[in-house]
Design an enzyme around this catalytic site. Structure first.
Site, short mmCIF file in Angstrom:
data_model
loop_
_atom_site.label_atom_id
_atom_site.label_comp_id
_atom_site.label_asym_id
_atom_site.label_seq_id
_atom_site.Cartn_x
_atom_site.Cartn_y
_atom_site.Cartn_z
CG HIS A 106 -2.05 -1.04 1.13
ND1 HIS A 106 -2.53 -1.54 -0.06
CD2 HIS A 106 -2.75 -1.68 2.12
CE1 HIS A 106 -3.49 -2.42 0.21
NE2 HIS A 106 -3.64 -2.54 1.50
CG HIS A 180 -7.84 -0.48 2.42
ND1 HIS A 180 -8.48 -1.24 3.37
CD2 HIS A 180 -6.83 -1.25 1.97
CE1 HIS A 180 -7.87 -2.40 3.50
NE2 HIS A 180 -6.86 -2.44 2.65
CD GLU A 317 -8.23 -3.53 -0.50
OE1 GLU A 317 -7.03 -3.27 -0.72
OE2 GLU A 317 -8.58 -4.47 0.24
C1 GLA Z 1 -5.31 -5.28 1.73
C2 GLA Z 1 -4.42 -6.45 1.72
C3 GLA Z 1 -4.60 -7.20 3.02
C4 GLA Z 1 -4.32 -6.29 4.19
C5 GLA Z 1 -5.20 -5.10 4.13
C6 GLA Z 1 -4.86 -4.13 5.22
O1 GLA Z 1 -6.62 -5.67 1.64
O2 GLA Z 1 -4.62 -7.28 0.62
O3 GLA Z 1 -3.76 -8.29 3.05
O4 GLA Z 1 -2.99 -5.86 4.17
O5 GLA Z 1 -5.08 -4.48 2.87
O6 GLA Z 1 -4.76 -4.72 6.47
#
Ligand code: GLA
Length: 352
Positions: A106, A180, A317
Site C-alpha cells: 500500500h 480501502h 478495493e
Molecule cells: C489489503 C491487503 C490485506 C491487508 C489489508 C490491510 O486488503 O490485501 O492483506 O494488508 O489491505 O490490512
C-alpha cells in the site's frame, strides 16, 4: 466543514460532509482522504454508518489498518519491495510480512493514506463533492517521478459515492490507486460480515503464494470457493481447507473482472439480509481485491466505542492487480509522462 482534530505535528485535520437530499452522506477528512463515516438507509429508512473507522484523527494516526483511506502510489503488494523499470531497479520499503515473507504494501511507510491532501469542496446538481489533490515528489517512498494526483469524491442523487482518480507524472512510474473502506452493511460495530451475500462479476482470480503475492496465473474460479458469480454469503466457504484461504486466513485475493469496456461496470454486489442494505460496486478498473477483514484482531477501539472483531468488515478495493510492476502478464500499471490516468469507482446503495 469542521475540525477533525490535530496531528502530533500540529496539523489541523478537516472533516467535510457531502450529502444529497435523501440524507445519504459521506464525511471525509483531508488526512489520507479518509471516508470517516458513510450513512446509508436500511429497508425501514433508518440511516446507519456502514464503514469502520475512528471517532478522531488520533485513531487514524496511531494504528489504522487502512480504514477508509486513499491508497497509493501503488496499492497492494510488491514482491520483495522491488521492481525494475526501464533498466533501473527500484527498492521500496518492506512494510508487511504475511507468512513471514517481507513485501511492500500500500505505497510504503507513508503512503497516500497518511499524507495531507489539499481539499476543495464543491456542490453540483447531483449533490456535494470534494476534490483532493496531492503532489507526490520524485523519490517519495522510493518511486520515480513527480506525480500529481487528484481524487474527487461526489455524492450523487442515486445514493452513490463516486470516486474519480486522475494522475500525471514527469517520469515513468507505476501507479495503482484505490480506496480501502471496510464496510459492514448492518452498521459499523455489528458482528462479523459472514452473513453478507456477495456477488462478484469475475470468472477468474489471481492465486497467491504464502506471502500473498500473486503467482502470476489468472485462474478460473469455477469449482472453487472463489466462485461468487452467483451470490454466496462471505462465510459460506471461508473456512474450507483450501490452500488459498489458508494463506490469507480467509479471502484476501484479487479477482479479474469480466467484460470491461471503459465505462464503470458492476464489479460486485453485496446484500445484508437483515437491514436489506444493498451495495453495488462499479468500476473502470480490471480487478478488485476482496478482503474479508481477516487481520482485524478485535483489538481496535473504533467509532462509538465499538471494538471491531475479526472479519467485522470487508473491503472491495477496485484496482489493477497486485504486484503488477513485476508481473508481465498482468494489465500494465506504468504511467508515462504526457499521459493522464483516469479511473472511476462508484459505491451505490439501495435496499431490498
Ligand atoms: C489489503 C491487503 C490485506 C491487508 C489489508 C490491510 O486488503 O490485501 O492483506 O494488508 O489491505 O490490512
Amino acid at each position: 466543514m469542521t475540525s477533525f482534530g490535530q496531528s502530533p505535528d500540529g496539523h489541523e485535520a478537516r472533516l467535510y460532509t457531502l450529502e444529497n437530499s435523501n440524507g445519504f452522506r459521506a464525511e471525509i477528512t483531508d488526512y489520507g482522504g479518509i471516508i470517516v463515516r458513510l450513512f446509508a438507509r436500511d429497508r425501514k429508512g433508518r440511516l446507519g454508518d456502514v464503514v469502520l473507522g475512528f471517532d478522531t484523527l488520533a485513531g487514524y494516526v496511531a494504528q489504522s489498518p487502512y480504514f477508509g483511506c486513499i491508497i497509493g502510489r501503488v496499492g497492494n503488494r510488491i514482491a520483495n519491495g522491488q521492481f525494475t523499470l526501464n533498466g533501473q531497479t527500484y527498492t521500496l520499503a518492506k512494510n508487511n510480512r504475511p507468512g513471514g515473507i517481507p513485501c511492500h504494501l500500500h505505497g510504503g511507510m507513508r503512503g497516500f493514506d497518511k499524507v495531507w491532501w489539499d481539499a476543495e469542496p464543491f456542490t453540483n446538481a447531483d449533490g456535494g463533492g470534494l476534490r483532493l489533490r496531492y503532489q507526490s515528489k520524485d523519490g517519495e517512498e522510493g518511486y520515480p517521478g513527480n506525480l500529481d494526483v487528484s481524487v474527487t469524491y461526489l455524492v450523487t442523487g442515486d445514493d452513490a459515492l463516486r470516486i474519480d482518480y486522475e494522475a500525471q507524472t514527469d517520469r515513468a512510474t507505476p501507479v495503482n490507486l484505490t480506496n480501502h473502506s471496510y464496510f459492514n452493511l448492518a452498521g459499523e460495530g455489528a458482528p462479523p460480515v459472514l452473513g453478507h451475500a456477495l456477488t462478484l462479476n469475475a470468472s477468474a482470480y489471481t492465486p497467491v503464494n504464502a506471502g500473498l503475492i500473486p503467482r502470476g496465473e489468472i485462474t478460473p474460479v469455477e469449482n472453487t470457493p472463489f466462485d461468487f458469480r452467483a451470490p454466496h454469503t462471505i462465510g459460506d466457504r471461508i473456512d474450507r481447507p483450501h490452500e488459498q484461504l489458508r494463506f490469507a486466513g480467509g479471502y484476501d485475493h484479487n479477482f479479474a473482472l469480466d467484460a470491461r469496456d471503459g465505462a464503470p461496470a458492476i464489479a460486485a454486489t453485496v446484500l445484508e439480509p437483515q437491514s436489506g442494505r444493498l451495495l453495488e460496486v462499479l468500476t473502470t478498473e480490471p480487478g478488485v481485491q476482496f478482503y474479508s477483514g481477516n487481520f482485524l484482531t478485535g483489538m481496535l477501539a473504533g467509532k462509538n466505542g465499538h471494538v471491531y472483531p475479526r472479519r467485522g468488515g470487508f473491503c472491495l478495493e477496485t484496482q489493477h492487480f497486485p504486484d503488477s510492476p513485476n508481473q508481465p502478464d498482468f494489465p500494465p500499471v506504468i504511467l508515462q509522462p504526457g499521459a493522464t490516468l483516469h479511473s472511476t469507482t462508484v459505491y451505490r446503495f439501495s435496499t431490498r
